[in-house]
Motif scaffolding. Structure first.
Motif, PDB file in Angstrom:
ATOM      1  N   VAL A 146      -2.747  12.561  -2.166  1.00 32.03           N
ATOM      2  CA  VAL A 146      -2.681  11.095  -2.134  1.00 32.03           C
ATOM      3  C   VAL A 146      -3.761  10.536  -1.210  1.00 32.03           C
ATOM      4  N   TYR A 175       6.661   6.772  -1.653  1.00 32.84           N
ATOM      5  CA  TYR A 175       5.728   7.543  -0.830  1.00 32.84           C
ATOM      6  C   TYR A 175       5.995   7.325   0.653  1.00 32.84           C
ATOM      7  N   ILE A 179      -6.502   7.718  -2.111  1.00 33.78           N
ATOM      8  CA  ILE A 179      -6.654   6.474  -1.348  1.00 33.78           C
ATOM      9  C   ILE A 179      -8.090   6.301  -0.873  1.00 33.78           C
ATOM     10  N   LEU A 190       0.843  -1.193   0.000  1.00 38.84           N
ATOM     11  CA  LEU A 190       0.000   0.000   0.000  1.00 38.84           C
ATOM     12  C   LEU A 190       0.884   1.251   0.000  1.00 38.84           C
ATOM     13  N   PRO A 191       0.402   2.355  -0.539  1.00 36.32           N
ATOM     14  CA  PRO A 191       1.241   3.566  -0.564  1.00 36.32           C
ATOM     15  C   PRO A 191       1.756   3.967   0.809  1.00 36.32           C
ATOM     16  N   HIS A 192       0.931   3.758   1.840  1.00 34.10           N
ATOM     17  CA  HIS A 192       1.288   4.151   3.193  1.00 34.10           C
ATOM     18  C   HIS A 192       1.686   2.944   4.038  1.00 34.10           C
ATOM     19  N   LEU A 219       3.389  -0.805  -8.031  1.00 37.80           N
ATOM     20  CA  LEU A 219       2.934  -0.583  -6.658  1.00 37.80           C
ATOM     21  C   LEU A 219       4.105  -0.518  -5.685  1.00 37.80           C
ATOM     22  N   LEU A 247       5.806   2.890  -5.996  1.00 36.59           N
ATOM     23  CA  LEU A 247       4.990   3.916  -5.348  1.00 36.59           C
ATOM     24  C   LEU A 247       5.073   3.806  -3.835  1.00 36.59           C
ATOM     25  N   SER A 248       4.986   2.582  -3.311  1.00 33.77           N
ATOM     26  CA  SER A 248       5.003   2.386  -1.868  1.00 33.77           C
ATOM     27  C   SER A 248       6.332   2.822  -1.268  1.00 33.77           C
TER      28      SER A 248
END
Length: 412
Positions: free
Chosen positions: A313, A400, A317, A174-176, A393, A396-397
């Motif tokens: 972002v 970020y 999400i 996940l991005p976060h 992904l 990005l993860s």
């Protein structure tokens, strides 16, 4: 994919307590861990790479990775509770009328941190990271076990394992996802929630209630786990007359809300506000449920003005979470009732809460059932599509997560 049809929540049959039965349970656990090993390896690789990327940039700019992971934002409050217990109240230095009270934080995670720091030579900050990392590993295993059970029952074991592995990988990318390796409570709550839901779909309502009780001591939004367990037990009692005479179902439903309600009532009295005083503590932090009005105002601000990247972002999400929830609800066969209730409550709390807009993705972190439609789609995809998607992904993860901890200046 239904707990009501495909994977029924049933009253458990009596199990022998002999030594041979215990040996068989240990063997089954080992076999389950072996099946989960590829998913856990992929998850560990993803999170270790994410942490290494963040650490490299942190060292480059002169910041300490351990401090960023273990002693930032809410992690400072958890460390304080682990060291000294409850009792810290601070007025906000920047916002009039806002009062920070450590009673807003639930006790299970800082209690575990205190225990680890007491019995080992580790500091409180290092103990907090150890508890979080172990919880993240338990979360990944629980998510895999639940996915394997639900997907495998419908699509066959081979496909079920593939989809369950991808469910874990998506959660770890996940991005976060950097939050999963911070001294925060989301990994602990996710682990307890995943195993409570697994206990439900495998016919162990008493275990589900007990795990739910613990989950309720971990975070405010863990009330979603209680809602899932109570609703599933209620559906079982309504549809299966034979279950009405089984005390485990009733006990599981009774245990489920005790952790959450117990702490809320205790904290309310401790704060001097009576049984509902906890919600006043939250209000003084600036956090209340306003049905999403504050979130809509902030989105409008982002449309007409400019702000930090993390806020945009966050909007993306939330939008993806809402679409995923719709897809999960429309999935045929229908999703397990427990998973759907759990996901809906988490989304409603995250979207409907006021203030701390940048923290909303973190509030959604335990909502792993939202990733089920994507995991099923990727399990059917061509290898090239799968590799390209997972690679994108991952990039990005890692980017970020590094940005959140080393560049962004808003509370997580």
């Amino acid at each position: 994919m239904s707990a009501d049809t495909a994977v029924p929540v049933r009253a458990p049959e009596p199990r022998p307590a002999s030594g041979s039965a215990r040996v068989r349970r240990v063997e089954r656990a080992r076999a389950a861990l072996r099946r989960a090993a590829p998913a856990l390896a992929f998850y560990a690789a993803a999170r270790l790479t994410g942490m290494a990327t963040m650490a490299a940039w942190a060292w480059w700019i002169g910041r300490h990775p351990r401090t960023l992971l273990g002693h930032s934002w809410d992690g400072i409050w958890y460390a304080g509770i682990a060291r000294h217990g409850y009792g810290r109240v601070l007025p906000s230095p920047t916002t009039r009328g806002v009062v920070f009270n450590d009673l807003a934080f639930f006790p299970l995670y800082p209690g575990l941190v205190h225990a680890v720091s007491t019995v080992t030579p580790l500091t409180v900050v290092s103990s907090g990271l150890v508890v979080a990392w172990l919880s993240a590993g338990a979360s990944a295993w629980g998510i895999y076990a639940l996915g394997e059970r639900v997907f495998g029952h419908i699509y066959g074991q081979a496909y079920g394992r593939r989809a369950a592995t991808l469910l874990v990988v998506l959660w770890g990318l996940l991005p976060h996802a950097i939050v999963q390796t911070m001294a925060y409570t989301e990994p602990l709550m996710t682990a307890l929630a995943a195993w409570a839901l697994y206990a439900l779909v495998t016919g162990r309502p008493l275990w589900a209630g007990a795990l739910c009780l613990l989950a309720g001591l971990s975070r405010p939004n863990a009330v979603a786990v209680a809602a899932a367990v109570v609703c599933s037990c209620g559906l079982l009692l309504w549809r299966d007359r034979g279950a009405r005479g089984n005390w485990r179902v009733w006990a599981g439903a009774a245990l489920a809300p005790l952790g959450w309600t117990g702490y809320v009532v205790w904290a309310g009295y401790r704060s001097g506000g009576g049984p509902l005083g906890y919600f006043e503590v939250q209000r003084l932090w600036g956090s209340r449920f306003d049905f999403g009005r504050d979130a809509l105002r902030f989105v409008r601000h982002l449309i007409v003005g400019r702000d930090a990247m993390a806020y945009y972002v966050t909007v993306a999400i939330i939008a993806v979470a809402l679409v995923s929830l719709a897809l999960l609800a429309l999935e045929r066969p229908r999703p397990p009732a427990a998973l759907l209730v759990y996901a809906v409550v988490l989304v409603v709390i995250a979207v409907g809460g006021s203030s701390y807009f940048a923290s909303k993705p973190r509030f959604l972190l335990p909502a792993f059932p939202l990733l089920a439609p994507a995991a099923l789609a990727l399990a059917r995809a061509r290898p090239r599509t799968l590799v390209t998607t997972v690679g994108a992904l991952a990039g990005l993860s890692f980017f970020y997560g590094t940005y959140l901890l080393t560049v962004a200046r808003m509370p997580m």
